[in-house]
Design a protein around this motif. Structure first.
Motif, PDB file in Angstrom:
ATOM      1  N   MET A   1     -13.174 -73.808  -0.028  1.00  0.00           N
ATOM      2  CA  MET A   1     -13.902 -72.909   0.872  1.00  0.00           C
ATOM      3  C   MET A   1     -12.997 -72.395   1.996  1.00  0.00           C
ATOM      4  O   MET A   1     -12.962 -71.216   2.309  1.00  0.00           O
ATOM      5  N   SER A   2     -12.262 -73.321   2.594  1.00  0.00           N
ATOM      6  CA  SER A   2     -11.368 -72.919   3.674  1.00  0.00           C
ATOM      7  C   SER A   2     -10.250 -72.023   3.171  1.00  0.00           C
ATOM      8  O   SER A   2      -9.806 -71.110   3.877  1.00  0.00           O
ATOM      9  N   GLU A   3      -9.809 -72.264   1.937  1.00  0.00           N
ATOM     10  CA  GLU A   3      -8.752 -71.420   1.382  1.00  0.00           C
ATOM     11  C   GLU A   3      -9.237 -69.980   1.228  1.00  0.00           C
ATOM     12  O   GLU A   3      -8.473 -69.029   1.467  1.00  0.00           O
ATOM     13  N   ASP A   4     -10.475 -69.802   0.826  1.00  0.00           N
ATOM     14  CA  ASP A   4     -11.022 -68.457   0.702  1.00  0.00           C
ATOM     15  C   ASP A   4     -11.089 -67.764   2.062  1.00  0.00           C
ATOM     16  O   ASP A   4     -10.787 -66.564   2.179  1.00  0.00           O
ATOM     17  N   ILE A   5     -11.489 -68.501   3.097  1.00  0.00           N
ATOM     18  CA  ILE A   5     -11.571 -67.911   4.440  1.00  0.00           C
ATOM     19  C   ILE A   5     -10.187 -67.495   4.906  1.00  0.00           C
ATOM     20  O   ILE A   5      -9.984 -66.390   5.434  1.00  0.00           O
ATOM     21  N   TYR A   6      -9.186 -68.374   4.702  1.00  0.00           N
ATOM     22  CA  TYR A   6      -7.829 -68.050   5.115  1.00  0.00           C
ATOM     23  C   TYR A   6      -7.306 -66.833   4.365  1.00  0.00           C
ATOM     24  O   TYR A   6      -6.632 -65.969   4.936  1.00  0.00           O
ATOM     25  N   GLN A   7      -7.634 -66.758   3.100  1.00  0.00           N
ATOM     26  CA  GLN A   7      -7.169 -65.620   2.309  1.00  0.00           C
ATOM     27  C   GLN A   7      -7.793 -64.312   2.787  1.00  0.00           C
ATOM     28  O   GLN A   7      -7.128 -63.276   2.845  1.00  0.00           O
ATOM     29  N   ARG A   8      -9.074 -64.372   3.144  1.00  0.00           N
ATOM     30  CA  ARG A   8      -9.715 -63.160   3.682  1.00  0.00           C
ATOM     31  C   ARG A   8      -9.078 -62.740   5.007  1.00  0.00           C
ATOM     32  O   ARG A   8      -8.882 -61.552   5.253  1.00  0.00           O
ATOM     33  N   PHE A  10      -5.989 -63.278   5.909  1.00  0.00           N
ATOM     34  CA  PHE A  10      -4.701 -62.687   5.589  1.00  0.00           C
ATOM     35  C   PHE A  10      -4.853 -61.255   5.076  1.00  0.00           C
ATOM     36  O   PHE A  10      -4.064 -60.366   5.416  1.00  0.00           O
ATOM     37  N   GLN A  11      -5.863 -61.032   4.292  1.00  0.00           N
ATOM     38  CA  GLN A  11      -6.095 -59.688   3.753  1.00  0.00           C
ATOM     39  C   GLN A  11      -6.462 -58.704   4.869  1.00  0.00           C
ATOM     40  O   GLN A  11      -5.996 -57.560   4.880  1.00  0.00           O
ATOM     41  N   VAL A  12      -7.308 -59.143   5.800  1.00  0.00           N
ATOM     42  CA  VAL A  12      -7.680 -58.277   6.929  1.00  0.00           C
ATOM     43  C   VAL A  12      -6.449 -57.943   7.758  1.00  0.00           C
ATOM     44  O   VAL A  12      -6.239 -56.794   8.167  1.00  0.00           O
ATOM     45  N   ALA A  13      -5.608 -58.944   8.018  1.00  0.00           N
ATOM     46  CA  ALA A  13      -4.402 -58.716   8.805  1.00  0.00           C
ATOM     47  C   ALA A  13      -3.461 -57.750   8.096  1.00  0.00           C
ATOM     48  O   ALA A  13      -2.859 -56.866   8.736  1.00  0.00           O
ATOM     49  N   GLU A  14      -3.333 -57.872   6.800  1.00  0.00           N
ATOM     50  CA  GLU A  14      -2.458 -56.962   6.062  1.00  0.00           C
ATOM     51  C   GLU A  14      -2.985 -55.531   6.100  1.00  0.00           C
ATOM     52  O   GLU A  14      -2.214 -54.572   6.188  1.00  0.00           O
ATOM     53  N   ARG A  15      -4.314 -55.386   6.031  1.00  0.00           N
ATOM     54  CA  ARG A  15      -4.884 -54.039   6.077  1.00  0.00           C
ATOM     55  C   ARG A  15      -4.754 -53.413   7.470  1.00  0.00           C
ATOM     56  O   ARG A  15      -4.873 -52.192   7.610  1.00  0.00           O
ATOM     57  N   LEU A  16      -4.581 -54.233   8.500  1.00  0.00           N
ATOM     58  CA  LEU A  16      -4.420 -53.700   9.854  1.00  0.00           C
ATOM     59  C   LEU A  16      -2.997 -53.215  10.134  1.00  0.00           C
ATOM     60  O   LEU A  16      -2.756 -52.603  11.178  1.00  0.00           O
ATOM     61  N   GLU A  17      -2.092 -53.459   9.240  1.00  0.00           N
ATOM     62  CA  GLU A  17      -0.688 -53.093   9.507  1.00  0.00           C
ATOM     63  C   GLU A  17      -0.520 -51.590   9.683  1.00  0.00           C
ATOM     64  O   GLU A  17       0.066 -51.129  10.686  1.00  0.00           O
ATOM     65  N   LEU A  18      -1.037 -50.809   8.769  1.00  0.00           N
ATOM     66  CA  LEU A  18      -0.884 -49.350   8.865  1.00  0.00           C
ATOM     67  C   LEU A  18      -1.636 -48.769  10.064  1.00  0.00           C
ATOM     68  O   LEU A  18      -1.069 -47.940  10.798  1.00  0.00           O
ATOM     69  N   PRO A  19      -2.901 -49.172  10.341  1.00  0.00           N
ATOM     70  CA  PRO A  19      -3.559 -48.647  11.551  1.00  0.00           C
ATOM     71  C   PRO A  19      -2.807 -48.985  12.829  1.00  0.00           C
ATOM     72  O   PRO A  19      -2.757 -48.168  13.755  1.00  0.00           O
ATOM     73  N   VAL A  20      -2.232 -50.169  12.914  1.00  0.00           N
ATOM     74  CA  VAL A  20      -1.488 -50.538  14.119  1.00  0.00           C
ATOM     75  C   VAL A  20      -0.264 -49.655  14.284  1.00  0.00           C
ATOM     76  O   VAL A  20       0.043 -49.192  15.396  1.00  0.00           O
ATOM     77  N   VAL A  21       0.426 -49.401  13.212  1.00  0.00           N
ATOM     78  CA  VAL A  21       1.603 -48.519  13.288  1.00  0.00           C
ATOM     79  C   VAL A  21       1.190 -47.113  13.708  1.00  0.00           C
ATOM     80  O   VAL A  21       1.843 -46.476  14.555  1.00  0.00           O
TER      81      VAL A  21
END
Length: 253
Positions: A1-8, A10-21
């Motif tokens: 369960m915790s692994e799924d939360i951590y993975q989500r 990480f995915q949110v953080a990766e998707r924020l890369e382009l908007p931040v730039v």
């Protein structure tokens, strides 16, 4: 369960890369536009001369004493060194003869200060948002960079670290320049507000003769008038008493 939360996460953080730039680049663009506007404001403030403002305020007060509010407004409007000060000075001259002149002039000053604070709001936001975007742009690429390091992918490691450090430098640059711009603009707008307060005080003040007349109450004026009448009536009676042959004097030996 915790692994799924951590993975989500990480995915949110990766998707924020382009908007931040993109936001970092937009912040840099806004900062460049503000720097150009600030250069224009510096050039406009070179025309500011306080002796000229002082002379115009005195002349406008004389025109107001004659009932020429529109002329005073045109005169003061022409003495403004920026569009904002020209509008404020013109409104002061136009409204100085209104029954509630003090309240209206205070409103003009408040509107000018509000507009100044609104212009300062952009650079104040950049002071905080620039470093924040730089920090986000630094941390987000670190995750794929460390993953590339673990997998032996030197190319992915290099690309992500270059992006992270570039966004960091960009964010710090935005915050530093925006901070200096905010301080400089705050000083300029403070000087403008001080000049407008001086003009408002001159327009609402009364000339010396009028002020002395206003300070003298009706009782004082009546007393002075009776004193002048008594002096006029006493002089002829004193003359008659000293030269009238009908007045006898008793001399005691």
């Amino acid at each position: 369960m915790s692994e799924d939360i951590y993975q989500r996460i990480f995915q949110v953080a990766e998707r924020l890369e382009l908007p931040v730039v993109i936001l970092a680049l937009l912040s840099l663009l806004v900062l460049i536009v503000d720097l150009g506007a600030f250069a224009v404001e510096i050039f406009q403030h070179l025309r500011r001369r306080f002796p000229r403002i002082e002379a115009a305020a005195d002349e406008a007060r004389s025109m107001l004493a004659e009932g020429n509010a529109s002329g005073a407004g045109r005169l003061l409007r022409g003495q403004g060194w920026t569009p904002a000060t020209s509008r404020a000075l013109g409104r002061m001259g136009d409204q100085a003869l209104s029954p509630d002149a003090d309240a209206k002039l205070s409103k003009v000053l408040a509107d000018f200060e509000f507009a100044s604070q609104r212009r300062l709001g952009r650079t104040r936001l950049l002071v905080r948002s620039g470093p924040a975007l730089g920090l986000m742009g630094t941390l987000i690429p670190l995750s794929p960079a460390l993953a590339g390091l673990a997998q032996g992918d030197v190319t992915a490691l290099t690309d992500n670290l270059q992006l992270a450090f570039s966004i960091t430098v960009l964010g710090l640059l935005i915050g530093m320049v925006a901070f200096g711009l905010t301080l400089s603009r705050d000083r300029l707008y403070g000087q403008d507000f001080s000049d407008l307060e001086y003009v408002a005080a001159i327009l609402t003040s009364q000339p010396l003769a009028t002020r002395q007349s206003a300070l003298e109450g009706p009782d004082d004026k009546a007393h002075m008038e009776r004193g002048r009448v008594d002096q006029v009536t006493e002089q002829p009676s004193a003359g008659r008493s000293s030269h009238d042959p009908g007045v006898s004097s008793t001399v005691t030996p």
